[in-house]
Write a protein that holds these residues in place. Structure first.
Motif, PDB file in Angstrom:
ATOM      1  N   MET A  60      47.634  42.879  50.776  1.00 52.85           N
ATOM      2  CA  MET A  60      47.744  41.483  51.185  1.00 52.85           C
ATOM      3  C   MET A  60      46.498  41.014  51.923  1.00 52.85           C
ATOM      4  N   ARG A  61      45.851  41.942  52.604  1.00 50.42           N
ATOM      5  CA  ARG A  61      44.636  41.573  53.330  1.00 50.42           C
ATOM      6  C   ARG A  61      43.598  40.997  52.385  1.00 50.42           C
ATOM      7  N   LEU A  62      43.515  41.559  51.163  1.00 44.87           N
ATOM      8  CA  LEU A  62      42.534  41.069  50.197  1.00 44.87           C
ATOM      9  C   LEU A  62      42.854  39.648  49.746  1.00 44.87           C
ATOM     10  N   MET A  63      44.164  39.295  49.704  1.00 46.87           N
ATOM     11  CA  MET A  63      44.543  37.936  49.325  1.00 46.87           C
ATOM     12  C   MET A  63      44.044  36.908  50.336  1.00 46.87           C
ATOM     13  N   MET A  64      43.976  37.340  51.610  1.00 46.88           N
ATOM     14  CA  MET A  64      43.613  36.421  52.692  1.00 46.88           C
ATOM     15  C   MET A  64      42.135  36.461  53.029  1.00 46.88           C
ATOM     16  N   GLN A  65      41.415  37.423  52.485  1.00 44.09           N
ATOM     17  CA  GLN A  65      40.026  37.640  52.866  1.00 44.09           C
ATOM     18  C   GLN A  65      39.166  36.408  52.556  1.00 44.09           C
ATOM     19  N   GLY A  66      38.453  35.940  53.565  1.00 41.22           N
ATOM     20  CA  GLY A  66      37.539  34.826  53.384  1.00 41.22           C
ATOM     21  C   GLY A  66      38.172  33.448  53.422  1.00 41.22           C
ATOM     22  N   LEU A  67      39.498  33.371  53.646  1.00 40.99           N
ATOM     23  CA  LEU A  67      40.159  32.076  53.669  1.00 40.99           C
ATOM     24  C   LEU A  67      39.960  31.385  55.018  1.00 40.99           C
ATOM     25  N   THR A  68      39.729  30.098  54.993  1.00 37.04           N
ATOM     26  CA  THR A  68      39.727  29.315  56.222  1.00 37.04           C
ATOM     27  C   THR A  68      41.178  29.100  56.650  1.00 37.04           C
ATOM     28  N   ALA A  77      54.355  40.184  44.725  1.00 34.53           N
ATOM     29  CA  ALA A  77      53.257  40.390  43.782  1.00 34.53           C
ATOM     30  C   ALA A  77      52.383  41.567  44.202  1.00 34.53           C
ATOM     31  N   ALA A  78      52.110  41.673  45.501  1.00 34.32           N
ATOM     32  CA  ALA A  78      51.285  42.771  45.992  1.00 34.32           C
ATOM     33  C   ALA A  78      51.990  44.107  45.811  1.00 34.32           C
ATOM     34  N   ARG A  79      53.297  44.143  46.062  1.00 35.53           N
ATOM     35  CA  ARG A  79      54.048  45.385  45.909  1.00 35.53           C
ATOM     36  C   ARG A  79      54.176  45.791  44.444  1.00 35.53           C
ATOM     37  N   GLN A  80      54.383  44.826  43.563  1.00 32.68           N
ATOM     38  CA  GLN A  80      54.476  45.145  42.142  1.00 32.68           C
ATOM     39  C   GLN A  80      53.142  45.645  41.601  1.00 32.68           C
ATOM     40  N   ALA A  81      52.045  45.068  42.083  1.00 31.19           N
ATOM     41  CA  ALA A  81      50.727  45.513  41.635  1.00 31.19           C
ATOM     42  C   ALA A  81      50.445  46.935  42.083  1.00 31.19           C
ATOM     43  N   ALA A  82      50.943  47.314  43.264  1.00 33.72           N
ATOM     44  CA  ALA A  82      50.722  48.659  43.790  1.00 33.72           C
ATOM     45  C   ALA A  82      51.713  49.672  43.238  1.00 33.72           C
ATOM     46  N   GLY A  83      52.766  49.184  42.574  1.00 31.63           N
ATOM     47  CA  GLY A  83      53.805  50.081  42.070  1.00 31.63           C
ATOM     48  C   GLY A  83      54.959  50.136  43.054  1.00 31.63           C
ATOM     49  N   MET A  84      56.174  49.879  42.554  1.00 33.31           N
ATOM     50  CA  MET A  84      57.339  49.836  43.431  1.00 33.31           C
ATOM     51  C   MET A  84      58.477  50.641  42.798  1.00 33.31           C
ATOM     52  N   PRO A  85      58.337  51.993  42.736  1.00 36.00           N
ATOM     53  CA  PRO A  85      59.378  52.817  42.114  1.00 36.00           C
ATOM     54  C   PRO A  85      60.658  52.848  42.946  1.00 36.00           C
ATOM     55  N   ASN A 138      60.514  51.003  36.873  1.00 39.02           N
ATOM     56  CA  ASN A 138      60.915  49.664  36.441  1.00 39.02           C
ATOM     57  C   ASN A 138      61.963  49.077  37.378  1.00 39.02           C
ATOM     58  N   SER A 139      61.729  47.866  37.811  1.00 40.00           N
ATOM     59  CA  SER A 139      62.658  47.217  38.742  1.00 40.00           C
ATOM     60  C   SER A 139      62.669  45.716  38.485  1.00 40.00           C
ATOM     61  N   TYR A 140      63.634  45.037  39.081  1.00 40.80           N
ATOM     62  CA  TYR A 140      63.716  43.582  38.986  1.00 40.80           C
ATOM     63  C   TYR A 140      63.860  43.023  40.399  1.00 40.80           C
ATOM     64  N   VAL A 141      63.430  41.800  40.584  1.00 40.41           N
ATOM     65  CA  VAL A 141      63.424  41.177  41.911  1.00 40.41           C
ATOM     66  C   VAL A 141      64.311  39.948  41.881  1.00 40.41           C
ATOM     67  N   TYR A 142      65.166  39.827  42.890  1.00 41.25           N
ATOM     68  CA  TYR A 142      65.962  38.613  43.043  1.00 41.25           C
ATOM     69  C   TYR A 142      65.995  38.269  44.534  1.00 41.25           C
ATOM     70  N   GLY A 143      65.347  37.156  44.858  1.00 35.88           N
ATOM     71  CA  GLY A 143      65.245  36.784  46.263  1.00 35.88           C
ATOM     72  C   GLY A 143      64.403  37.789  47.032  1.00 35.88           C
ATOM     73  N   ARG A 144      64.962  38.299  48.143  1.00 34.30           N
ATOM     74  CA  ARG A 144      64.270  39.287  48.960  1.00 34.30           C
ATOM     75  C   ARG A 144      64.644  40.722  48.581  1.00 34.30           C
ATOM     76  N   ARG A 145      65.470  40.887  47.566  1.00 31.37           N
ATOM     77  CA  ARG A 145      65.942  42.211  47.175  1.00 31.37           C
ATOM     78  C   ARG A 145      65.290  42.672  45.880  1.00 31.37           C
ATOM     79  N   VAL A 146      65.198  43.990  45.748  1.00 30.13           N
ATOM     80  CA  VAL A 146      64.662  44.624  44.542  1.00 30.13           C
ATOM     81  C   VAL A 146      65.736  45.548  43.996  1.00 30.13           C
ATOM     82  N   GLY A 147      65.924  45.547  42.676  1.00 27.79           N
ATOM     83  CA  GLY A 147      66.935  46.387  42.054  1.00 27.79           C
ATOM     84  C   GLY A 147      66.333  47.303  41.005  1.00 27.79           C
ATOM     85  N   CYS A 148      66.880  48.495  40.903  1.00 27.55           N
ATOM     86  CA  CYS A 148      66.428  49.482  39.913  1.00 27.55           C
ATOM     87  C   CYS A 148      67.116  49.211  38.578  1.00 27.55           C
ATOM     88  N   THR A 149      66.368  49.237  37.502  1.00 26.59           N
ATOM     89  CA  THR A 149      66.933  48.995  36.173  1.00 26.59           C
ATOM     90  C   THR A 149      67.693  50.199  35.639  1.00 26.59           C
TER      91      THR A 149
END
Length: 229
Positions: free
Chosen positions: A1-9, A29-37, A45-56
């Protein structure tokens, strides 16, 4: 997430992460990019609904913030994101008191945020090796290193007596932006100490360049080839 904010005013940050929904989307998005087993069956493989993540596979469910510095708290994500932004973009650092004033939260809450984020930043910094290929596939930074003498108030800055010897290195991207910085106190600037610093903090194959200080020195202590494996 730090990279998303880097250089922002501050204005750009608020436009991008000013709402709870925007912060949640960035976190997922950051967690999915890093892998969220799945923590139960290790299914990637997982699915996201709201603040929760579920295993397929086993249908186990967990929080999107589980396993992160944001876990097990009831604070809004906007507080966490603003605290990360303030602590990483402020050149001279920020105290817990100032952090609380900027976020509009009581001192105990600001101290809690400050402590957890500082600990997370220290842990990540200890694992990171300078000059490695970025995880996002961007340009590989160059490593700049130098020897530094700190202190010496008692001898009015003359000579090296009473001064602390420090090896410092930082990343610099092709665009000129500075990345991670590592500093280590050593008893002397020997080849063994330089090699130990290199092996612990600089990635194998990283490209290093001497600083202006080294280039002008008659006897450079940290030449580029001393930092290259």
């Amino acid at each position: 997430m730090r990279l998303m904010m880097q250089g922002l005013t501050d204005v750009e940050f608020e436009q991008r992460f000013g709402t709870e929904a925007a912060c949640l989307a960035a976190l997922v998005a950051a967690r999915q990019a890093a892998g969220m087993p799945c923590p139960r069956c290790d299914n990637p493989n997982s699915y996201v609904y709201g603040r929760r993540v579920g295993c397929t596979r086993c249908n186990h469910r967990w929080s999107a913030s589980s396993g992160t510095v944001l876990a097990d708290t009831k604070l809004p994500l906007t507080h966490w994101f603003r605290a990360i932004h303030l602590m990483t973009c402020t050149k001279q650092g920020i105290s817990a008191i100032e952090l609380g004033r900027r976020l509009g939260v009581p001192y105990p809450t600001a101290w809690y945020l400050h402590k957890r984020l500082r600990h997370a930043m220290t842990e990540r910094g200890a694992r990171h090796q300078l000059g490695g290929a970025p995880a996002d596939g961007g340009d590989t930074p160059t490593v700049e290193a130098d020897d530094v003498y700190l202190g010496g108030e008692r001898n009015q800055g003359k000579g090296t007596a009473g001064k602390t010897r420090v090896i410092a290195a930082c990343e610099r991207s092709p665009s000129g932006h500075m990345g991670y910085v590592v500093m280590k106190v050593v008893d002397s600037f020997t080849v063994a100490n330089v090699a130990a610093f290199r092996d612990a903090h600089i990635a194998a194959g990283a490209w290093s360049t001497p600083t202006a200080c080294q280039a002008s020195s008659a006897l450079p202590i940290l030449p580029a080839n001393a930092l290259t494996r």
